[in-house]
Design a protein around this motif. Structure first.
Motif, PDB file in Angstrom:
ATOM      1  N   PHE A 104       1.685   5.481 -15.944  1.00 47.71           N
ATOM      2  CA  PHE A 104       2.569   5.632 -14.793  1.00 47.71           C
ATOM      3  C   PHE A 104       2.698   7.076 -14.315  1.00 47.71           C
ATOM      4  CE2 PHE A 104       6.630   7.349 -15.979  1.00 47.71           C
ATOM      5  CZ  PHE A 104       7.402   7.254 -14.859  1.00 47.71           C
ATOM      6  N   LYS A 105       2.527   8.006 -15.247  1.00 41.83           N
ATOM      7  CA  LYS A 105       2.623   9.394 -14.792  1.00 41.83           C
ATOM      8  C   LYS A 105       1.447   9.764 -13.924  1.00 41.83           C
ATOM      9  CE  LYS A 105       5.489  10.851 -18.560  1.00 41.83           C
ATOM     10  NZ  LYS A 105       5.452  11.239 -19.962  1.00 41.83           N
ATOM     11  N   ALA A 106       0.285   9.236 -14.273  1.00 37.45           N
ATOM     12  CA  ALA A 106      -0.898   9.535 -13.464  1.00 37.45           C
ATOM     13  C   ALA A 106      -0.805   8.902 -12.084  1.00 37.45           C
ATOM     14  CB  ALA A 106      -2.143   9.040 -14.189  1.00 37.45           C
ATOM     15  N   LEU A 107      -0.151   7.755 -12.009  1.00 35.22           N
ATOM     16  CA  LEU A 107      -0.110   7.056 -10.716  1.00 35.22           C
ATOM     17  C   LEU A 107       0.889   7.684  -9.763  1.00 35.22           C
ATOM     18  CD1 LEU A 107      -0.382   3.399 -11.985  1.00 35.22           C
ATOM     19  CD2 LEU A 107      -2.116   4.724 -10.801  1.00 35.22           C
ATOM     20  N   GLY A 108       1.896   8.330 -10.299  1.00 31.38           N
ATOM     21  CA  GLY A 108       2.814   9.087  -9.446  1.00 31.38           C
ATOM     22  C   GLY A 108       3.635   8.200  -8.534  1.00 31.38           C
ATOM     23  N   TRP A 109       4.076   8.796  -7.444  1.00 29.64           N
ATOM     24  CA  TRP A 109       5.007   8.115  -6.540  1.00 29.64           C
ATOM     25  C   TRP A 109       4.391   6.906  -5.881  1.00 29.64           C
ATOM     26  CZ3 TRP A 109       9.922   8.521  -6.886  1.00 29.64           C
ATOM     27  CH2 TRP A 109      10.499   9.709  -7.355  1.00 29.64           C
ATOM     28  N   GLN A 110       3.093   7.015  -5.593  1.00 29.29           N
ATOM     29  CA  GLN A 110       2.478   5.876  -4.906  1.00 29.29           C
ATOM     30  C   GLN A 110       2.499   4.639  -5.785  1.00 29.29           C
ATOM     31  OE1 GLN A 110      -1.639   6.202  -3.774  1.00 29.29           O
ATOM     32  NE2 GLN A 110      -1.425   4.309  -2.610  1.00 29.29           N
ATOM     33  N   GLY A 111       2.180   4.851  -7.049  1.00 21.28           N
ATOM     34  CA  GLY A 111       2.254   3.748  -7.990  1.00 21.28           C
ATOM     35  C   GLY A 111       3.663   3.223  -8.103  1.00 21.28           C
ATOM     36  N   PHE A 112       4.603   4.129  -8.041  1.00 20.41           N
ATOM     37  CA  PHE A 112       6.002   3.709  -8.156  1.00 20.41           C
ATOM     38  C   PHE A 112       6.397   2.803  -6.998  1.00 20.41           C
ATOM     39  CE2 PHE A 112      10.526   4.405  -7.288  1.00 20.41           C
ATOM     40  CZ  PHE A 112      11.036   3.898  -8.469  1.00 20.41           C
ATOM     41  N   ILE A 113       5.954   3.196  -5.815  1.00 22.85           N
ATOM     42  CA  ILE A 113       6.308   2.362  -4.655  1.00 22.85           C
ATOM     43  C   ILE A 113       5.683   0.977  -4.791  1.00 22.85           C
ATOM     44  CG2 ILE A 113       5.933   2.116  -2.184  1.00 22.85           C
ATOM     45  CD1 ILE A 113       6.220   5.229  -2.119  1.00 22.85           C
ATOM     46  N   THR A 114       4.436   0.949  -5.251  1.00 20.43           N
ATOM     47  CA  THR A 114       3.789  -0.337  -5.461  1.00 20.43           C
ATOM     48  C   THR A 114       4.597  -1.194  -6.426  1.00 20.43           C
ATOM     49  OG1 THR A 114       1.773   0.934  -5.308  1.00 20.43           O
ATOM     50  CG2 THR A 114       1.554  -1.361  -5.919  1.00 20.43           C
ATOM     51  N   VAL A 115       4.993  -0.555  -7.519  1.00 20.84           N
ATOM     52  CA  VAL A 115       5.750  -1.301  -8.508  1.00 20.84           C
ATOM     53  C   VAL A 115       7.100  -1.704  -7.960  1.00 20.84           C
ATOM     54  CG1 VAL A 115       6.945  -1.078 -10.703  1.00 20.84           C
ATOM     55  CG2 VAL A 115       4.572  -0.459 -10.523  1.00 20.84           C
ATOM     56  N   LEU A 116       7.641  -0.854  -7.097  1.00 17.65           N
ATOM     57  CA  LEU A 116       8.924  -1.192  -6.487  1.00 17.65           C
ATOM     58  C   LEU A 116       8.801  -2.490  -5.681  1.00 17.65           C
ATOM     59  CD1 LEU A 116      11.557   0.319  -6.698  1.00 17.65           C
ATOM     60  CD2 LEU A 116      11.160   1.209  -4.409  1.00 17.65           C
ATOM     61  N   ILE A 117       7.707  -2.596  -4.949  1.00 17.07           N
ATOM     62  CA  ILE A 117       7.471  -3.839  -4.194  1.00 17.07           C
ATOM     63  C   ILE A 117       7.377  -5.012  -5.159  1.00 17.07           C
ATOM     64  CG2 ILE A 117       5.824  -5.041  -2.737  1.00 17.07           C
ATOM     65  CD1 ILE A 117       5.103  -2.301  -1.574  1.00 17.07           C
ATOM     66  N   PHE A 118       6.642  -4.759  -6.219  1.00 20.56           N
ATOM     67  CA  PHE A 118       6.473  -5.808  -7.223  1.00 20.56           C
ATOM     68  C   PHE A 118       7.810  -6.225  -7.800  1.00 20.56           C
ATOM     69  CE2 PHE A 118       5.185  -7.212 -11.515  1.00 20.56           C
ATOM     70  CZ  PHE A 118       4.258  -8.166 -11.149  1.00 20.56           C
ATOM     71  N   VAL A 119       8.615  -5.224  -8.139  1.00 21.01           N
ATOM     72  CA  VAL A 119       9.912  -5.530  -8.731  1.00 21.01           C
ATOM     73  C   VAL A 119      10.794  -6.240  -7.724  1.00 21.01           C
ATOM     74  CG1 VAL A 119      12.023  -4.503  -9.603  1.00 21.01           C
ATOM     75  CG2 VAL A 119       9.835  -3.692 -10.414  1.00 21.01           C
ATOM     76  N   SER A 120      10.685  -5.851  -6.444  1.00 24.17           N
ATOM     77  CA  SER A 120      11.545  -6.505  -5.467  1.00 24.17           C
ATOM     78  C   SER A 120      11.161  -7.977  -5.345  1.00 24.17           C
ATOM     79  CB  SER A 120      11.464  -5.795  -4.122  1.00 24.17           C
ATOM     80  OG  SER A 120      10.159  -5.839  -3.649  1.00 24.17           O
ATOM     81  N   LEU A 121       9.869  -8.267  -5.471  1.00 19.26           N
ATOM     82  CA  LEU A 121       9.484  -9.676  -5.475  1.00 19.26           C
ATOM     83  C   LEU A 121      10.062 -10.384  -6.696  1.00 19.26           C
ATOM     84  CD1 LEU A 121       5.781  -9.541  -4.319  1.00 19.26           C
ATOM     85  CD2 LEU A 121       7.691 -10.597  -3.153  1.00 19.26           C
ATOM     86  N   ILE A 123      12.730  -9.609  -8.250  1.00 12.76           N
ATOM     87  CA  ILE A 123      14.170  -9.813  -8.063  1.00 12.76           C
ATOM     88  C   ILE A 123      14.425 -10.920  -7.046  1.00 12.76           C
ATOM     89  CG2 ILE A 123      16.250  -8.711  -7.190  1.00 12.76           C
ATOM     90  CD1 ILE A 123      15.271  -6.164  -8.539  1.00 12.76           C
ATOM     91  N   THR A 124      13.552 -10.967  -6.016  1.00 11.25           N
ATOM     92  CA  THR A 124      13.698 -12.056  -5.051  1.00 11.25           C
ATOM     93  C   THR A 124      13.602 -13.396  -5.760  1.00 11.25           C
ATOM     94  OG1 THR A 124      12.482 -10.628  -3.575  1.00 11.25           O
ATOM     95  CG2 THR A 124      12.918 -12.859  -2.826  1.00 11.25           C
ATOM     96  N   GLY A 125      12.657 -13.469  -6.677  1.00 16.41           N
ATOM     97  CA  GLY A 125      12.513 -14.698  -7.445  1.00 16.41           C
ATOM     98  C   GLY A 125      13.785 -15.027  -8.193  1.00 16.41           C
ATOM     99  N   LEU A 126      14.361 -14.001  -8.781  1.00 18.80           N
ATOM    100  CA  LEU A 126      15.604 -14.231  -9.525  1.00 18.80           C
ATOM    101  C   LEU A 126      16.720 -14.706  -8.610  1.00 18.80           C
ATOM    102  CD1 LEU A 126      16.085 -11.429 -12.172  1.00 18.80           C
ATOM    103  CD2 LEU A 126      16.042 -13.871 -12.509  1.00 18.80           C
ATOM    104  N   ILE A 127      16.807 -14.036  -7.453  1.00 18.01           N
ATOM    105  CA  ILE A 127      17.870 -14.423  -6.516  1.00 18.01           C
ATOM    106  C   ILE A 127      17.696 -15.877  -6.091  1.00 18.01           C
ATOM    107  CG2 ILE A 127      18.797 -14.007  -4.216  1.00 18.01           C
ATOM    108  CD1 ILE A 127      18.064 -11.083  -4.591  1.00 18.01           C
ATOM    109  N   TYR A 128      16.461 -16.212  -5.821  1.00 15.83           N
ATOM    110  CA  TYR A 128      16.169 -17.577  -5.412  1.00 15.83           C
ATOM    111  C   TYR A 128      16.608 -18.551  -6.503  1.00 15.83           C
ATOM    112  CZ  TYR A 128      13.351 -21.703  -4.516  1.00 15.83           C
ATOM    113  OH  TYR A 128      12.933 -22.973  -4.323  1.00 15.83           O
ATOM    114  N   LEU A 129      16.221 -18.251  -7.727  1.00 17.48           N
ATOM    115  CA  LEU A 129      16.582 -19.133  -8.830  1.00 17.48           C
ATOM    116  C   LEU A 129      18.098 -19.233  -8.958  1.00 17.48           C
ATOM    117  CD1 LEU A 129      14.066 -18.041 -11.547  1.00 17.48           C
ATOM    118  CD2 LEU A 129      14.095 -20.153 -10.267  1.00 17.48           C
ATOM    119  N   TYR A 130      18.733 -18.100  -8.781  1.00 17.87           N
ATOM    120  CA  TYR A 130      20.180 -18.070  -8.904  1.00 17.87           C
ATOM    121  C   TYR A 130      20.811 -18.968  -7.853  1.00 17.87           C
ATOM    122  CZ  TYR A 130      24.873 -16.193  -8.935  1.00 17.87           C
ATOM    123  OH  TYR A 130      26.235 -16.067  -8.998  1.00 17.87           O
TER     124      TYR A 130
END
Lengths: 139, 107, 473, 349, 473
Positions: A104-121, A123-130
């Protein structure tokens, strides 16, 4: 045997290099020993213990409640099943975090944003389930 | 170890999976055989990945093979989720998961 | 403005779908058919080859191009003239959903017009199929008991044929140097013998099914019997000419070598067909079946003449296409008149009609004589030229084919004798003479028969350029 | 057959290490039962086991020996082979995890460097998790094979609880991995030991708490011991078991606790790192031995915490448990991960 | 790219709205709105480029053809939603989720139209298939639906295994998951023989089997009739059209990218004649699809088998792998999807899915019957409908491969067979009397939709370049 030789040869050659299958030889040893240890203990207890089976003793224990007699091969609440499926899905999502975390350190901010999108999906899944009530166990 | 061992093992596993799918009658076992197939492929992919990497050690050659394995796992998980749901639904309706009972559509 | 020839029937057809009133549709359609005839005459009146074209599928090299040379003009005229005749001749017929019926008739007409005029092979193929669909609906919606099966058999035969034709077209198209569908570039193809043979059979089957030539004819009698008579008249009067037209237009010029190669087989098949059809016609008791088989026999002669590949034969075919169209429409109108009036078309149940319906009897006799191709009727000249052509190719074929003339005479005179003469029975007792519509149509046809019998020059002149072009190579 | 001339000592020394680790784990498990009872007794202001030996110290040995001589009951309705397989899997898997935990740095005996870790594989953490996941089968198979409704229900509960908490556990771990950048446990420990470095607990307080809670659930310990809820489910998933097989179901929990303690020490508390002390001042062997003692002590402290909590906090209701896992810990762990990522990216450039 | 992102987003939106919004009508509007927005975005991207720029590492390769396929698929879905979204709501209680799943399927398909890497192929196929398993079993209480879902799922996941094995072997043989090039510009055949390694060839054959399964080509078709029959009709319609097209695009891209290696007649290292292999698959597919379709009593099941037959025709694109094949696949996708969506929309309005259920539909619902005719004719491949040019292009592309005239002839014979069962529906609607029972009131908007759809099919039947022009500009 040839296979073992090759394995051992590799182990000998690659003492220091990491990431080869030779690293797992100790684990194999460990697994074999643990299994043998446990199995032998069970076997010994089998040999030593007395054997006085009676009809009643071999019945399924039901805590004295008549209606709980009988086989347990019947459908259980679908909630358990739901948990299993949700686990499989989310756990697999977690799998993706592992390679990310390592690099993750090598990927830097761009990787973080990608993962952020991933995490938001995620969380969306969780919200849906909830909202759908899949996470409610009080029924 | 030479890559042939891995290929051979993977081929054997794959064949077991295929034979299982074709010969077994229990939906769950069929499904497990499918998973076995997928995992044999994973093994093969990793083996090939190593092989390609060994051919060009200085480069990143071969990494994509291992990457693929991740995706295979994910997809397998998704299939498990859907598949088990379907099997459970089937079981709840007909109290059986024997695929021999699947002949309602034939006529 | 050759477009008009196609456009107006199409518009008329679409319009008629929405007309509900029965008598209104009848009148309108008769009127429109006459208009179409007039427009056709007006459009085709100018001498020489007419041509128009427009962009259609530029990427494929297909154009919306129409050409009217002699043969096309002649067949368009036949097409245009047949419709008012048929509509007048069957004016008293009542159809369920008559709007749709006449609409489909006009659409069929439009399709056939397109076939005769198309100068682009893909366009030709389009119209070829388009003529088929409305005819299929006509036959299955309004026909007899077994209409659905009959019409479907008709459809499938023709459809298989046209799909083979499509392969042939594509096959040749890939060989054209300029990637064009123009008939001209097809005709100028330089094909190897093998390519010619492949193409020849692909094209031949499609057209032979439509004509039909002997072993491929089995769809026809059933379709003719089961279709409503007006549709049958269109089918046998005009639609089969599509096959003959296409043979002359494509098979002979494009596959000259192959034609030489296979002409004997085909001619023998055609001649066997003639005899076979004639014999069945003699044995048949159903007027419709009889006329159907007689039509097959006539077409067989034409097929033989085409494949003799002789100039007189070709001229004869040109002439006979028009004549046979007119004559057979006449026969159908008579059959229809009888069936409408008496409710039967069994020869054995009829008799003595001449006493009750003298006009019909006289007019029918003229048709019958033309069918036998007696001198002074129009068919005589055509048949004579065709047999001449066959004879030039092979004497034996001509002799065997000539037997058919005798057989035709047998069954045609058989009708006159058993239907119009003899004693009346309980059924024919109540018969009365034909109505004005039938009479008008039949008189027109009779006039044609006599006129062209004496003076066939107009048709021969009209089609001379096509024949010359055919033998120029 | 040609056996190649390789370093057979390696195999030998790993074998010895394996034997030691497994036996020690077993021993600790045995004495944890004793410890548990003593702790319980202390909290409830009573004596606890005190008959066998001084302070009842031989009690666990007697208990262990008893298992050998008890009758082995396999109910008629049970699925015999699976019934036997269940406890074996449970016990074996709990012993297996110890393979990748670094028990110390290394020793030097006779000029040979002996690593105090059975296998330093580069995916140590994944191995631990893989084995943990297989552990669930022990419980599932046992419960199912008993063919008893209580057992089945208990094992289902237990399994769904474990897998639910495994999610949060996995995500919490990600945060640790982000800091360390490796999956090898040994490297993680060494990073914490490095001069100037601090233990991961400093960077990951929230992560540690989540991890700890999840570990309670993973080990089936109170307040999350729903699988053994006596009031509702008689004895839980192992109620049909007796003799050594029951013993295994009991021990495996304690072994798990110990391993969980070792794991938490390695991940968050510097593993065999002696706090506030520079090991490099000692000789290699002393450092190694002290390291072993350190990590064992750290682990035992965790074991004590497990017991402490058991006698302090009542059991959760099943729906509360699930709610905590899915709605509480999972989002919290995700947030923890993201915050860690942001902070590391901001300050570690 | 726009399409992929937007479809995923809309999928999530649908999913969430099904959790948050209770009014069921709203789902439909969101879905239609979403698909139209995506369509516009995709169209915008075709000319101006993507809205977001992401480094894709050549995993995806956006081509004009890919965009066009996307447009076709989105347009088909838009039409499908407009015609059948009410039916979707009727399937079960989770209408919102069904829409979401459809969006996810579309997302998978839009990956498949532009993948350049086997990983993306795999993901696309799976994103496409997995929601379909759910959709198939969406009628929870319907045993047939359950059975279909289980069957589809087991076979589908088995195929996934086979496909993965293929991909792994190709990876072993070539060392990369990357396809060698774009597929719009199929590389010209090189004269030198290029060998594929053993792994490579085996992998390609396994992929052929797996993708053959997805497009239901024989001998991997066996699931199709049962699944199509068992699934709710509204989803059958979706599966048989849009999904199938998506799978075909994937299939085509894979083989077209390697056309050069495959087109070597005898691949000497292993001895695979790919043309022959495909030819055998095509013949089998056509044979099984058509012959079994003939013997069906239920129209829905007939359509299932006929979709196998249509797949046989689409396989021609893979057989010939040339420029014409690309164009043909585009046209076939449009023609086939539109027509099948239309006919299913009509079918779903009926209570009885047997042929007799259609009896007399022309009288009761003339608009439905008339548009159904257009759809059926298009499926048969009659000129003036889009289906004709689709078949035309397929045949033409196959004829460019030398030595396979027989294959084309076999294909057209089966096309004629297909007329039999398609026309049975027409016969039932128009030529037989009966009182068809309808499921629900037929709205004017529904009729208007059908008419527009039929008009599009007719328009494309005359001017196919309206679609094809988007390939080249």
């Amino acid at each position: 045997m040839q296979l073992l030789n090759i394995l051992l040869l590799q182990a000998a050659q690659t003492q220091q290099a990491s990431g080869t299958s030779a690293e797992y030889i100790p684990i194999v040893v460990h697994i074999l020993f643990a299994l043998a240890f446990v199995a032998i203990l069970v076997w010994i207890s089998h040999l030593l213990g007395p054997k006085r089976p009676t009809e009643v003793k071999l019945e399924t224990f039901a805590g004295g409640l008549k209606e709980h007699h009988g086989h347990a091969r019947q459908p259980v609440s679908v909630k358990y099943f739901l948990v299993a499926i949700l686990f499989v899905l989310f756990d697999v999502e977690v799998i993706f975090f592992y390679p990310y975390a390592v690099n993750f350190k090598a990927l830097g901010w761009q990787g973080f944003i990608t993962v952020l999108i991933f995490v938001s999906l995620f969380i969306t899944g969780l919200i849906y389930l909830y909202k759908k009530g899949a996470l409610n166990w009080e029924d | 170890m030479p890559v042939e061992y891995y290929t051979a093992l993977s081929a054997i596993l794959f064949t077991i999976g295929v034979v299982g799918v074709l010969s077994r009658r229990n939906a769950i076992i069929i499904f497990m055989c499918v998973e076995l197939m997928l995992n044999s492929v994973n093994l093969l992919l990793v083996a090939f990945s190593k092989m390609h990497h060994a051919a060009h050690p200085a480069t990143v050659a071969g990494t994509e093979g291992q990457l693929f394995v991740f995706f295979v796992m994910v997809v397998a998980a998704a299939e498990v989720a859907v598949g088990l749901a379907i099997i459970v639904m089937m079981y709840r309706n007909v109290r059986s998961i024997d695929v021999n009972f699947l002949n309602r559509l034939k006529n | 403005m050759l477009y008009l020839l196609i456009l107006i029937p199409v518009l008329a057809g679409i319009g008629l779908f929405f007309v509900k009133d029965r008598s209104a549709t009848k009148a309108t359609s008769l009127f429109v058919s006459v208009i179409i005839f007039l427009i056709t005459v007006w459009q085709l009146a100018s001498p020489g080859v007419l041509h128009t074209e427009a962009e259609w599928l530029p990427m494929m090299g297909a154009k919306f191009s129409l050409t009217a040379d002699g043969m096309a003009k002649m067949l368009c005229l036949l097409n245009a003239v047949s419709m008012p005749l048929i509509l007048a001749g069957t004016y008293n017929n009542n159809y369920r959903r008559s709007g749709s019926f006449y609409a489909l008739m006009f659409l069929t007409q439009a399709g056939m017009m397109g076939v005769f005029l198309a100068a682009d092979v893909l366009l030709f193929y389009f119209f070829w199929e388009l003529a088929l669909i409305p005819a299929y609906f006509l036959a299955s919606m309004w026909g007899g008991e077994k209409r659905i099966q009959a019409a479907f058999k008709f459809f499938v035969y023709t459809f298989i044929g046209s799909l083979l034709l499509l392969i042939g077209i594509i096959y040749l198209y890939t060989k054209t140097p300029d990637n064009s569908f123009a008939i001209a570039s097809f005709a100028n193809l330089d094909l190897s013998v093998r390519e010619q043979n492949v193409g020849f059979w692909l094209f031949f089957f499609a057209f032979a099914i439509k004509m039909p030539i002997f072993p491929l004819h089995t769809w026809q009698p059933l379709a003719y019997q089961q279709s409503p008579t007006a549709a049958t008249a269109v089918l046998s009067g005009v639609m089969v000419k599509m096959g003959i037209y296409a043979m002359l237009r494509f098979v002979l010029p494009v596959f000259a070598t192959s034609t030489d190669h296979f002409q004997n087989i085909i001619m023998w098949a055609a001649i066997i067909g003639i005899l076979y059809a004639s014999l069945i016609a003699i044995r048949s008791n159903d007027l419709k079946k009889l006329v159907a088989y007689s039509s097959i026999a006539h077409i067989g002669v034409m097929a033989a003449a085409i494949f003799s590949y002789q100039k007189p034969g070709a001229e004869g075919v040109m002439l006979q296409m028009f004549n046979h169209g007119i004559n057979v429409i006449g026969l159908w109108i008579v059959v229809n008149a009888i069936e409408q009036q008496l409710g039967t078309r069994k020869i054995s149940e009829l008799g003595g009609l001449a006493q009750k319906a003298p006009t019909l009897a006289i007019l029918f006799t003229i048709m019958a004589l033309a069918n036998v191709s007696l001198p002074l009727t129009n068919a005589f000249v055509g048949e004579f030229l065709m047999f001449n052509g066959i004879f030039r190719h092979s004497m034996w074929m001509a002799i065997v084919a000539c037997i058919s003339i005798i057989l035709v005479a047998v069954y045609t005179l058989n009708i006159i004798q058993n239907v119009f003469y003899g004693t009346t029975n309980a059924l024919t007792e109540k018969a009365h003479d034909s109505n004005a519509g039938v009479n008008t149509a039949l008189i027109c046809i009779a006039l044609f028969i006599l006129l062209l019998g004496v003076y066939p020059e107009p048709i021969l002149n009209l089609t001379r350029d096509t024949v010359t072009a055919l033998f120029a190579r | 057959m040609i056996l190649l001339a390789i370093d057979w000592w390696i195999i030998f020394e790993k074998f010895i290490l394996t034997v030691i680790v497994i036996l020690v784990c077993f021993l600790i498990a045995l004495y944890s039962t004793y410890g548990e009872r003593k702790v319980a007794a202390f909290m409830q202001d009573r004596h606890g086991p005190n008959r066998a030996g001084p302070f009842g110290l031989f009690q666990p040995l007697a208990d262990g020996a008893k298992f050998f001589f008890k009758e082995e009951v396999i109910p008629n309705a049970a699925n015999k082979w699976l019934f036997i397989l269940g406890p074996i899997i449970a016990m074996t898997t709990s012993l297996l995890t110890s393979a990748v935990i670094p028990w110390g740095s290394h020793l030097e005996i006779g000029g040979r460097v002996i690593q105090l870790q059975i296998a330093d594989v580069n995916i140590g953490i994944l191995y631990v998790f893989a084995i943990f996941s297989i552990g669930v089968y022990g419980m599932m198979i046992g419960g199912w094979a008993s063919n008893n409704k209580y057992s089945l229900l208990a094992s289902l509960r237990g399994a769904s609880q474990i897998i639910s908490y495994e999610l949060a556990l996995g995500i919490t771990l990600i945060a640790v991995l982000m800091i360390s950048g490796t999956l090898s446990l040994k490297t993680i420990v060494e990073q914490q030991m490095a001069p100037g470095a601090m233990w991961n607990i400093v960077y990951q307080p929230l992560g540690f708490i989540i991890f700890l809670i999840c570990m309670f659930a993973e080990c089936n310990r109170t307040p999350f011991d729903l699988a053994e809820a006596e009031q509702e489910l008689n004895q839980g998933y192992h109620q049909e078991y007796s003799s050594m097989k029951f013993g295994f179901y009991m021990f495996y929990e304690y072994v798990n606790m110990f391993i969980a303690g070792a794991l938490m020490s390695s991940l968050y508390f510097g593993g065999y790192d002696i706090p506030f002390f520079d090991e490099s001042r000692l000789s290699t062997n002393w450092a190694g031995i002290l390291g072993i003692i350190t990590i064992v002590v750290k682990s035992l402290i965790f074991v004590f915490i497990f017991m402490w909590v058991r006698w302090t906090i009542p059991r959760f209701r099943y729906d509360q448990l699930m709610k905590l896992g899915w709605r509480g810990l999972l989002p919290l762990a995700l947030a923890n991960m993201l915050i860690t990522a942001v902070l590391v990216l901001l300050f570690n450039k | 790219m726009n399409a992929i992102i937007l479809l995923a987003i809309f999928g999530v939106i649908m999913m969430l709205s099904s959790a948050f919004i209770k009014r069921r009508r709203t789902y439909k509007y969101i879905a239609i709105g979403g698909i139209i927005i995506t369509l516009i975005a995709n169209f915008y991207e075709t000319y101006n480029g993507a809205l977001v720029n992401i480094d894709l590492h050549d995993l995806l390769l956006f081509t004009q053809t890919g965009y066009l396929f996307n447009t076709i698929i989105l347009l088909s879905t838009a039409i499908y939603f407009m015609l059948s979204s009410d039916e979707i709501g009727r399937v079960g209680s989770n209408a919102g989720e069904y829409f979401a799943l459809i969006f996810f399927v579309l997302c998978g398909i839009s990956v498949l139209t532009c993948y350049n890497n086997l990983l993306m192929l795999f993901l696309g196929i799976e994103i496409m298939s997995i929601p379909l398993y759910i959709l198939t079993g969406s009628e929870k209480r319907n045993l047939k639906g359950n059975e279909a879902a289980l069957k589809y799922f087991l076979m589908g996941s088995f195929t996934t295994g086979v496909m993965l094995m293929g991909i792994a072997l190709i990876y072993g043989g070539t060392g990369t998951f990357q396809l060698t090039g774009g597929y719009t510009d199929i590389p010209p055949m090189t004269s030198g023989v290029k060998y594929m390694s053993f792994f490579d060839v085996t992998g390609m054959i396994l992929l052929l089997a797996a993708l053959g399964f997805k497009v239901s080509a024989a001998p991997f078709h066996f699931w199709t009739p049962d699944v199509y029959d068992g699934a709710p009709s509204v989803f059958t319609s979706f599966m048989a059209t849009i999904v199938k097209v998506g799978a075909f695009v994937a299939f085509y891209i894979l083989f077209a990218a390697r056309a050069n290696e495959l087109s070597v007649q005898w691949n000497a290292s292993v001895g695979i004649n790919w043309h022959m292999l495909f030819a055998v698959v095509i013949v089998l597919t056509l044979l099984i699809g058509n012959i079994t379709a003939v013997f069906q009593y239920s129209v829905k099941r007939m359509l299932a088998y006929s979709s196998i037959a249509q797949a046989g025709f689409m396989m021609f694109a893979l057989f010939s792998l040339n420029k014409m094949a690309t164009e043909g696949l585009v046209l076939y996708s449009v023609a086939y999807s539109f027509a099948t969506i239309g006919i299913f929309a009509v079918l779903m309005k009926l209570k009885d899915y047997s042929y007799d259920g259609f009896n007399g539909l022309a009288k009761k619902e003339p608009v439905l019957a008339a548009t159904a005719i257009v759809f059926l004719l298009s499926l048969t491949g009659i000129p003036l409908t889009a289906g004709f040019f689709a078949k035309y292009y397929m045949l033409a592309s196959a004829l460019q491969v030398p030595g396979y005239m027989w294959l084309v002839i076999v294909a057209v014979i089966f096309a004629a067979v297909s007329a039999y069962y398609y026309f049975r529906v027409i016969q039932a609607m128009y030529f037989k009397d009966g009182e068809p029972e309808l499921n629900s009131e037929i709205k004017t908007t529904f009729k208007a939709g059908l008419i527009i759809l039929a008009a599009i099919i007719l328009l494309l039947g005359i001017f196919p370049q309206y679609v094809l022009n988007y390939l080249y500009f």
